[in-house]
Design a protein around this motif. Structure first.
Motif, PDB file in Angstrom:
ATOM      1  N   ILE A 138      -6.821  -9.103  -0.897  1.00 19.04           N
ATOM      2  CA  ILE A 138      -7.757  -8.150  -0.636  1.00 19.04           C
ATOM      3  C   ILE A 138      -9.260  -8.576  -0.608  1.00 19.04           C
ATOM      4  O   ILE A 138      -9.744  -7.914   0.223  1.00 19.04           O
ATOM      5  N   ARG A 139      -9.622  -9.834  -1.147  1.00 23.41           N
ATOM      6  CA  ARG A 139     -10.727 -10.303  -1.285  1.00 23.41           C
ATOM      7  C   ARG A 139     -11.486 -10.305   0.136  1.00 23.41           C
ATOM      8  O   ARG A 139     -12.725 -10.025   0.071  1.00 23.41           O
ATOM      9  N   VAL A 140     -10.743 -10.710   1.207  1.00 21.32           N
ATOM     10  CA  VAL A 140     -11.310 -10.934   2.319  1.00 21.32           C
ATOM     11  C   VAL A 140     -11.684  -9.846   3.086  1.00 21.32           C
ATOM     12  O   VAL A 140     -12.080  -9.975   4.332  1.00 21.32           O
ATOM     13  N   HIS A 141     -11.220  -8.636   2.708  1.00 22.70           N
ATOM     14  CA  HIS A 141     -11.163  -7.553   3.586  1.00 22.70           C
ATOM     15  C   HIS A 141     -12.605  -6.741   3.322  1.00 22.70           C
ATOM     16  O   HIS A 141     -13.240  -6.912   2.231  1.00 22.70           O
ATOM     17  N   GLY A 142     -12.782  -5.743   4.033  1.00 22.10           N
ATOM     18  CA  GLY A 142     -14.158  -5.200   4.025  1.00 22.10           C
ATOM     19  C   GLY A 142     -14.302  -4.059   2.727  1.00 22.10           C
ATOM     20  O   GLY A 142     -13.278  -3.555   2.406  1.00 22.10           O
ATOM     21  N   ASP A 143     -15.608  -3.978   2.523  1.00 23.18           N
ATOM     22  CA  ASP A 143     -15.814  -3.058   1.356  1.00 23.18           C
ATOM     23  C   ASP A 143     -16.052  -1.575   1.803  1.00 23.18           C
ATOM     24  O   ASP A 143     -16.134  -0.630   0.885  1.00 23.18           O
ATOM     25  N   ASP A 144     -15.853  -1.314   3.108  1.00 20.42           N
ATOM     26  CA  ASP A 144     -15.723   0.390   3.599  1.00 20.42           C
ATOM     27  C   ASP A 144     -14.428   0.255   4.372  1.00 20.42           C
ATOM     28  O   ASP A 144     -13.677  -0.634   4.769  1.00 20.42           O
ATOM     29  N   PHE A 145     -13.831   1.379   4.237  1.00 16.02           N
ATOM     30  CA  PHE A 145     -12.684   1.858   4.554  1.00 16.02           C
ATOM     31  C   PHE A 145     -12.853   3.118   5.546  1.00 16.02           C
ATOM     32  O   PHE A 145     -13.239   4.057   5.170  1.00 16.02           O
ATOM     33  N   SER A 146     -12.719   3.201   6.717  1.00 16.29           N
ATOM     34  CA  SER A 146     -12.369   4.385   7.680  1.00 16.29           C
ATOM     35  C   SER A 146     -10.978   4.801   8.187  1.00 16.29           C
ATOM     36  O   SER A 146     -10.571   3.678   9.134  1.00 16.29           O
ATOM     37  N   PRO A 147     -10.341   5.651   7.757  1.00 17.42           N
ATOM     38  CA  PRO A 147      -9.055   5.826   8.340  1.00 17.42           C
ATOM     39  C   PRO A 147      -8.710   6.084   9.813  1.00 17.42           C
ATOM     40  O   PRO A 147      -9.688   6.669  10.174  1.00 17.42           O
ATOM     41  N   ILE A 148      -7.876   5.550  10.395  1.00 17.52           N
ATOM     42  CA  ILE A 148      -7.671   5.790  11.874  1.00 17.52           C
ATOM     43  C   ILE A 148      -7.452   7.161  12.017  1.00 17.52           C
ATOM     44  O   ILE A 148      -7.911   7.516  13.189  1.00 17.52           O
ATOM     45  N   SER A 149      -6.658   7.820  11.369  1.00 12.96           N
ATOM     46  CA  SER A 149      -6.432   9.388  11.554  1.00 12.96           C
ATOM     47  C   SER A 149      -6.785  10.026  10.134  1.00 12.96           C
ATOM     48  O   SER A 149      -6.279   9.451   9.034  1.00 12.96           O
ATOM     49  N   PRO A 150      -6.950  11.449   9.984  1.00 14.84           N
ATOM     50  CA  PRO A 150      -7.015  11.899   8.594  1.00 14.84           C
ATOM     51  C   PRO A 150      -5.720  11.997   8.135  1.00 14.84           C
ATOM     52  O   PRO A 150      -4.681  12.089   8.632  1.00 14.84           O
ATOM     53  N   VAL A 151      -5.617  12.104   6.844  1.00 19.21           N
ATOM     54  CA  VAL A 151      -4.557  12.280   6.015  1.00 19.21           C
ATOM     55  C   VAL A 151      -4.186  13.728   5.810  1.00 19.21           C
ATOM     56  O   VAL A 151      -4.954  14.350   5.242  1.00 19.21           O
ATOM     57  N   ALA A 152      -3.135  14.202   6.137  1.00 17.80           N
ATOM     58  CA  ALA A 152      -2.801  15.545   6.075  1.00 17.80           C
ATOM     59  C   ALA A 152      -2.642  16.076   4.760  1.00 17.80           C
ATOM     60  O   ALA A 152      -2.155  15.378   3.936  1.00 17.80           O
ATOM     61  N   GLY A 153      -3.059  17.253   4.436  1.00 15.86           N
ATOM     62  CA  GLY A 153      -2.965  17.858   2.961  1.00 15.86           C
ATOM     63  C   GLY A 153      -1.289  17.855   2.587  1.00 15.86           C
ATOM     64  O   GLY A 153      -1.155  17.840   1.379  1.00 15.86           O
ATOM     65  N   ASP A 154      -0.627  18.169   3.541  1.00 14.44           N
ATOM     66  CA  ASP A 154       0.776  18.410   3.144  1.00 14.44           C
ATOM     67  C   ASP A 154       1.598  17.091   3.180  1.00 14.44           C
ATOM     68  O   ASP A 154       2.888  17.159   2.926  1.00 14.44           O
ATOM     69  N   ALA A 155       1.040  15.993   3.366  1.00 13.80           N
ATOM     70  CA  ALA A 155       1.600  14.578   3.350  1.00 13.80           C
ATOM     71  C   ALA A 155       2.199  14.202   2.029  1.00 13.80           C
ATOM     72  O   ALA A 155       1.524  14.728   1.118  1.00 13.80           O
ATOM     73  N   PRO A 156       3.172  13.400   1.890  1.00 10.02           N
ATOM     74  CA  PRO A 156       3.585  13.289   0.632  1.00 10.02           C
ATOM     75  C   PRO A 156       2.713  12.199  -0.093  1.00 10.02           C
ATOM     76  O   PRO A 156       2.064  11.403   0.702  1.00 10.02           O
ATOM     77  N   ALA A 157       2.281  12.248  -1.318  1.00 14.10           N
ATOM     78  CA  ALA A 157       1.208  11.457  -1.914  1.00 14.10           C
ATOM     79  C   ALA A 157       1.828  10.727  -3.333  1.00 14.10           C
ATOM     80  O   ALA A 157       1.482   9.650  -3.485  1.00 14.10           O
TER      81      ALA A 157
END
Length: 237
Positions: A138-157
């Motif tokens: 993970i160290r080489v990856h960015g410090d910010d994250f923007s989901p490609i699509s919103p996570v639905a409230g009824d999605a399994p978590a």
């Protein structure tokens, strides 16, 4: 909106530099403190790795079989930010996050990520072929994250609970446990799934409080710790 956006977002908006988690291990004498912003960076790096390298899509299963630790916070929040369904089964999981000392927990997952649980986040050396070192990956990856699509409230978590159910339960448990905004919570709860992680971690985030977690707590040190850390609420002690 993901669990991470729902619970971590308000903390960042109201004071990103404030401490979020202070982790003690009384067996080794280690202490490390992460701010809200630094915690978010670890979570973002984790989410970016999951999406960019593992091709994780919302709803896919991810095993998190880790003890209460500051690195576990980054794993969980990163997984949920990417929309993962956190489970307690390795079989069929896209990724299994397991302690480097117990890689067998990840057998059956497509990818095994060894988490070293080092106090300062050092990478794990000499891993078997095919096992990823979490910190190095993970160290080489960015410090910010923007989901490609919103996570639905009824999605399994989390096991059988959806995103919305986890967030609602965390907020409810914060009230039931007496955790309020700006409290400093001294805890020794295990982060079992689902109850331990909801009570010991997510309720604290939901209340916009700070966590002081003690692994292998030494009773003789607790009074000094209460004074040094100015804790106001206790869980599991």
């Amino acid at each position: 909106m993901s669990i991470t956006q729902s619970l971590l977002g308000p903390l960042l908006a109201s004071g990103a530099p404030k401490p979020l988690i202070t982790h003690y291990d009384d067996t080794t004498g280690a202490r490390i403190e992460l701010s809200r912003a630094t915690t978010a960076n670890w979570a973002a790096k984790t989410a970016n790795w999951l999406v960019d390298e593992v091709d994780l899509e919302p709803g896919m299963p991810v095993l998190v079989s880790l003890p209460a630790h500051w690195q576990t916070v980054g794993v969980l929040l990163g997984a949920w930010w990417a929309g993962a369904h956190v489970t307690d089964r390795a079989e069929g999981a896209e990724v299994a996050f397991v302690p480097a000392s117990d890689l067998a927990r990840g057998e059956g997952a497509h990818t095994v990520a060894a988490v070293g649980l080092d106090p300062l986040g050092a990478p794990v050396r000499d891993l078997p072929p095919g096992v990823a070192d979490y910190v190095s990956e993970i160290r080489v990856h960015g410090d910010d994250f923007s989901p490609i699509s919103p996570v639905a409230g009824d999605a399994p978590a989390l096991l059988e609970m959806s995103v919305d159910e986890v967030v609602e339960r965390a907020r409810r448990r914060a009230g039931e446990l007496g955790v309020g905004r700006d409290d400093r919570v001294l805890s020794a709860l295990d982060w079992t799934l689902p109850d331990g992680v909801v009570d010991g971690l997510l309720s604290v985030l939901a209340a916009e409080a700070a966590l002081v977690h003690c692994t292998n707590p030494d009773a003789s040190r607790l009074d000094k710790r209460r004074a040094d850390e100015r804790t106001t609420v206790e869980l599991g002690l």
